[in-house]
Design an enzyme around this catalytic site. Structure first.
Site, mmCIF file in Angstrom:
data_model
loop_
_atom_site.group_PDB
_atom_site.id
_atom_site.type_symbol
_atom_site.label_atom_id
_atom_site.label_comp_id
_atom_site.label_asym_id
_atom_site.label_seq_id
_atom_site.Cartn_x
_atom_site.Cartn_y
_atom_site.Cartn_z
ATOM 1 C CG ASN A 133 -29.915 -2.512 -24.577
ATOM 2 O OD1 ASN A 133 -29.320 -3.532 -24.243
ATOM 3 N ND2 ASN A 133 -29.874 -1.422 -23.881
ATOM 4 C CG HIS A 165 -35.885 -0.801 -23.731
ATOM 5 N ND1 HIS A 165 -34.980 -1.677 -23.156
ATOM 6 C CD2 HIS A 165 -35.163 0.283 -24.101
ATOM 7 C CE1 HIS A 165 -33.770 -1.138 -23.170
ATOM 8 N NE2 HIS A 165 -33.861 0.062 -23.724
ATOM 9 C CD GLU A 198 -28.609 -0.297 -20.842
ATOM 10 O OE1 GLU A 198 -28.396 0.816 -20.303
ATOM 11 O OE2 GLU A 198 -29.433 -0.460 -21.736
HETATM 12 P P1 FAE Z 1 -39.415 5.090 -32.616
HETATM 13 O O1 FAE Z 1 -37.950 5.095 -32.766
HETATM 14 O O2 FAE Z 1 -40.014 5.464 -31.304
HETATM 15 O O3 FAE Z 1 -39.998 6.045 -33.751
HETATM 16 C C1 FAE Z 1 -41.369 6.365 -33.856
HETATM 17 C C2 FAE Z 1 -41.499 7.768 -34.432
HETATM 18 O O4 FAE Z 1 -42.862 7.999 -34.783
HETATM 19 C C3 FAE Z 1 -41.110 8.883 -33.448
HETATM 20 O O5 FAE Z 1 -40.181 9.743 -34.062
HETATM 21 C C4 FAE Z 1 -42.442 9.578 -33.158
HETATM 22 O O6 FAE Z 1 -42.299 10.966 -32.882
HETATM 23 C C5 FAE Z 1 -43.224 9.322 -34.429
HETATM 24 N N1 FAE Z 1 -44.684 9.352 -34.263
HETATM 25 C C6 FAE Z 1 -45.415 8.803 -33.284
HETATM 26 N N2 FAE Z 1 -46.728 8.994 -33.489
HETATM 27 C C7 FAE Z 1 -46.837 9.699 -34.652
HETATM 28 C C8 FAE Z 1 -47.945 10.213 -35.387
HETATM 29 N N3 FAE Z 1 -49.220 10.024 -34.992
HETATM 30 N N4 FAE Z 1 -47.686 10.920 -36.529
HETATM 31 C C9 FAE Z 1 -46.404 11.114 -36.937
HETATM 32 N N5 FAE Z 1 -45.327 10.643 -36.263
HETATM 33 C C10 FAE Z 1 -45.541 9.931 -35.132
HETATM 34 O O7 FAE Z 1 -40.022 3.664 -32.983
HETATM 35 N N6 FAE Z 1 -32.808 0.883 -27.415
HETATM 36 C C11 FAE Z 1 -31.656 0.194 -27.646
HETATM 37 O O8 FAE Z 1 -31.666 -0.797 -28.385
HETATM 38 N N7 FAE Z 1 -30.475 0.621 -27.086
HETATM 39 C C12 FAE Z 1 -30.405 1.694 -26.253
HETATM 40 O O9 FAE Z 1 -29.311 2.056 -25.777
HETATM 41 C C13 FAE Z 1 -31.603 2.395 -25.956
HETATM 42 N N8 FAE Z 1 -31.606 3.441 -25.082
HETATM 43 C C14 FAE Z 1 -32.761 4.170 -24.915
HETATM 44 C C15 FAE Z 1 -32.737 5.301 -24.116
HETATM 45 C C16 FAE Z 1 -33.861 6.105 -24.012
HETATM 46 C C17 FAE Z 1 -33.843 7.307 -23.128
HETATM 47 C C18 FAE Z 1 -35.036 5.772 -24.740
HETATM 48 C C19 FAE Z 1 -36.267 6.633 -24.677
HETATM 49 C C20 FAE Z 1 -35.070 4.642 -25.539
HETATM 50 C C21 FAE Z 1 -33.949 3.830 -25.627
HETATM 51 N N9 FAE Z 1 -33.943 2.695 -26.435
HETATM 52 C C22 FAE Z 1 -32.799 1.974 -26.618
HETATM 53 C C23 FAE Z 1 -35.169 2.230 -27.110
HETATM 54 C C24 FAE Z 1 -35.186 2.532 -28.615
HETATM 55 O O10 FAE Z 1 -34.866 3.883 -28.858
HETATM 56 C C25 FAE Z 1 -36.582 2.199 -29.170
HETATM 57 O O11 FAE Z 1 -36.807 0.815 -28.937
HETATM 58 C C26 FAE Z 1 -36.705 2.483 -30.652
HETATM 59 O O12 FAE Z 1 -36.484 3.846 -30.927
HETATM 60 C C27 FAE Z 1 -38.077 2.088 -31.171
HETATM 61 O O13 FAE Z 1 -38.036 2.141 -32.591
HETATM 62 P P2 FAE Z 1 -39.376 2.261 -33.417
HETATM 63 O O14 FAE Z 1 -39.016 2.280 -34.851
HETATM 64 O O15 FAE Z 1 -40.340 1.238 -32.943
#
Ligand code: FAE
Length: 547
Positions: free
Chosen positions: A526, A488, A403
């Site tokens: 991503n 990621h 990126e």
């Molecule tokens: P996620 O979105 O992490 O959601 C999990 C949720 O579960 C969270 O809200 C937690 O707080 C919650 N949780 C965890 N444990 C518990 C518990 N015990 N009880 C209740 N709640 C809980 O999971 N990806 C892209 O494709 N493009 C991008 O541009 C990109 N940029 C990024 C930039 C940053 C700074 C970061 C941190 C990540 C980025 N990502 C990007 C990665 C992407 O946000 C990530 O792969 C997804 O959010 C993962 O999705 P999930 O549904 O697996």
């Protein structure tokens, strides 16, 4: 609800924090027709928080991509869904009138239960830039394991709250390595298009890109990539591109052009609160309990599962512990969150029948960062859009997709900055540590070397061609590579290993995994479009066959 439940910038305490902790959250009547609306219009709070003692048909742990897809599709199928989210609801402005803090001025809202920021770029011109903040249930978690720091979003919307919104579908020819047991034809004909539509994915207008000051840095990135023979590709994003053009024209409040990203975007970005979750709320079948953390899932004697949930205060302490039962439980706590829960539950006898694949196959999507110092005749711009819109594709030849990322400092830095996704083959495993009562991850810091080598296939060549050098001041003193972190996390409950080929956990009927932990460590780009598309595929099958 007034703005005073969020902390003042830099203050050591917060007023009325407990209010949010005690207040339930429902996204009722929140579906937005436009995306340019301020984030604070995206949700509405009511006292619907889970009380304890109830029986729910479906409980979803986490409100990120996987959880939001599950909630929407189940709710549309007529099933009542309760979502449990450990982070805050992020629907209320702070004393500065904004819901989210700016990237350049982190405050209590910015980090999950830390007293000092842990910025991915820790230094600037060699000087450390981290600062003290009040401990608070903020939006970005920098979760430290022994060999890596994993950044994750905390709050209703999960990672969509903090990420760059880059919405990338892997190249078709790479998909077999991403999800080997999934029918690629179905994914590319049905589920990727469905995910892209649900997320509101769009691409920058190339003509506007060519003239916009805020993408000077990306044009420099394109020019230099092409001069070295690398393809530069526009990368879609969930940011509202029309809104960004208005930001540049000065007709609307700025978000991407004000440098907002890591700690949330106040306008313009279509986080899950504005897309899947808003639509889920519109069904009337979904409730969400923010600041509630699942700590235990075990079979209930009368059938279904007993789920234990801690209600958190905004200082991270436990206000109440609640027990509910659920017929079905979806683990959507993210790769790290779901893997930690399942690893602990298997080891401590709550779900002993889970198989030995639990905790395995975790990867960092090969993330590594670096910066380059340009010549004075190649300025990258004082105002940089925080939303990346292009990348350098050297996946086939060198195993890296980079990126072209912003450095939204507000001053001219003459720096080009990159987050590379690489074909790093290393995979780590989560395990239960009985002595500490925590889950460990055995990733080794040295395992990033393949990523560095792959990223160098791009940047060594560009530096040689341009007569430029790497920046050594962004990640420490004389340190080139940001190799201590990932944005990621992927894997830990891999599809068709820890689960069946649709995310049903082996050993327990009615337990599902539906997030990034299903994907074995790398998506070649991503990850969130792939996480969303896989969730769309799996929930369709589950609704048809299991409900
Ligand atoms: P996620 O979105 O992490 O959601 C999990 C949720 O579960 C969270 O809200 C937690 O707080 C919650 N949780 C965890 N444990 C518990 C518990 N015990 N009880 C209740 N709640 C809980 O999971 N990806 C892209 O494709 N493009 C991008 O541009 C990109 N940029 C990024 C930039 C940053 C700074 C970061 C941190 C990540 C980025 N990502 C990007 C990665 C992407 O946000 C990530 O792969 C997804 O959010 C993962 O999705 P999930 O549904 O697996």
């Amino acid at each position: 609800m007034t703005d005073s439940s969020l902390p003042d910038k830099g203050s050591s305490g917060v007023s009325r924090r407990g209010f949010m902790a005690r207040t339930g959250f429902i996204l009722g009547a929140a579906a937005l027709s436009g995306h340019a609306t301020a984030a604070h219009a995206a949700s509405r709070t009511t006292a619907t928080v889970i009380g304890g003692g109830e029986h729910v048909p479906v409980l979803v742990i986490g409100t990120g991509y996987g959880g939001s897809v599950a909630a929407l599709r189940l709710a549309r199928a007529g099933v009542h869904v309760h979502m449990v989210e450990m982070g805050m609801s992020w629907d209320t402005p702070g004393s500065d009138g904004k819901i989210f803090a700016n990237t350049t001025s982190p405050d209590a809202r910015s980090y999950w239960l830390r007293t000092k920021t842990k910025q991915p770029l820790s230094n600037f011109f060699g000087f450390p830039i981290d600062r003290s903040i009040p401990r608070y249930t903020g939006i970005l978690d920098a979760e430290d394991f022994s060999g890596i720091t994993v950044y994750q979003g905390r709050g209703v919307g999960g990672g969509s709250l903090v990420n760059g919104g880059m919405a990338v579908t892997p190249r078709r020819e790479n998909f077999g390595a991403v999800l080997p047991t999934v029918n690629a034809d179905e994914m590319y004909s049905t589920y990727y298009p469905r995910a892209n539509a649900g997320l509101g994915v769009g691409t920058v207008d190339p003509a506007w890109f060519d003239s916009a000051d805020c993408y000077q840095y990306a044009r420099v990135g394109r020019k230099q990539a092409q001069r070295s023979g690398f393809p530069f590709v526009f990368v879609p994003d969930v940011y509202d591109w029309d809104y960004m053009e208005k930001e540049a024209a000065g007709t609307v409040p700025k978000s991407a052009l004000a440098g907002e990203i890591l700690y949330g975007n106040n306008y313009g970005k279509k986080s899950l609160q504005k897309t899947y979750l808003a639509q889920a709320a519109a069904t009337g079948n979904v409730t969400i309990s923010p600041l509630h953390k699942v700590t235990s899932v075990s079979p209930a004697s009368a059938g279904g599962y007993t789920v234990v949930i801690d209600q958190l205060r905004t200082d991270g302490s436990t206000e109440a512990t609640k027990t509910v039962t659920a017929d079905k439980v979806f683990f959507a706590a993210g790769s790290v969150g779901t893997s930690k829960l399942l690893t602990e539950f298997k080891a401590t006898g709550r779900l002993p029948g889970l198989n030995d694949e639990i905790g395995k196959g975790w990867g960092d999507n090969g993330n590594v960062m670096c910066g380059r110092a340009n010549h004075l005749w190649d300025p990258t711009g004082a105002v940089q859009s925080s939303i990346p819109c292009g990348g350098i594709d050297n996946w086939a030849a060198g195993g890296a997709f980079a990126e072209v990322a912003p450095l939204p400092t507000g001053i001219e830095t003459f720096a080009s900055f990159y987050l590379s996704i690489t074909k790093n083959p290393n995979r780590a495993q989560f395990s239960w540590n009985a002595a500490t009562g925590k889950v460990d991850l055995n990733w080794q810091a040295s395992w990033k070397q393949p990523s560095i080598d792959m990223a160098k296939t791009i940047f060594d060549k560009i530096n040689a061609k341009e007569g430029t050098i790497y920046r050594t001041d962004l990640f420490g003193v004389y340190k080139i590579w940001g190799d201590h972190l990932t944005y990621h996390p992927l894997g830990g409950a891999v599809l068709d290993r820890a689960t069946d080929n649709y995310g049903r956990l082996h050993g327990y009927s009615g337990l599902y995994v539906i997030d990034g932990s299903l994907i074995p460590g790398n998506t070649s780009v991503n990850p969130f479009v792939t996480i969303t598309a896989l969730a769309e595929r799996n929930i369709e099958k589950i609704i048809t066959a299991d409900l």
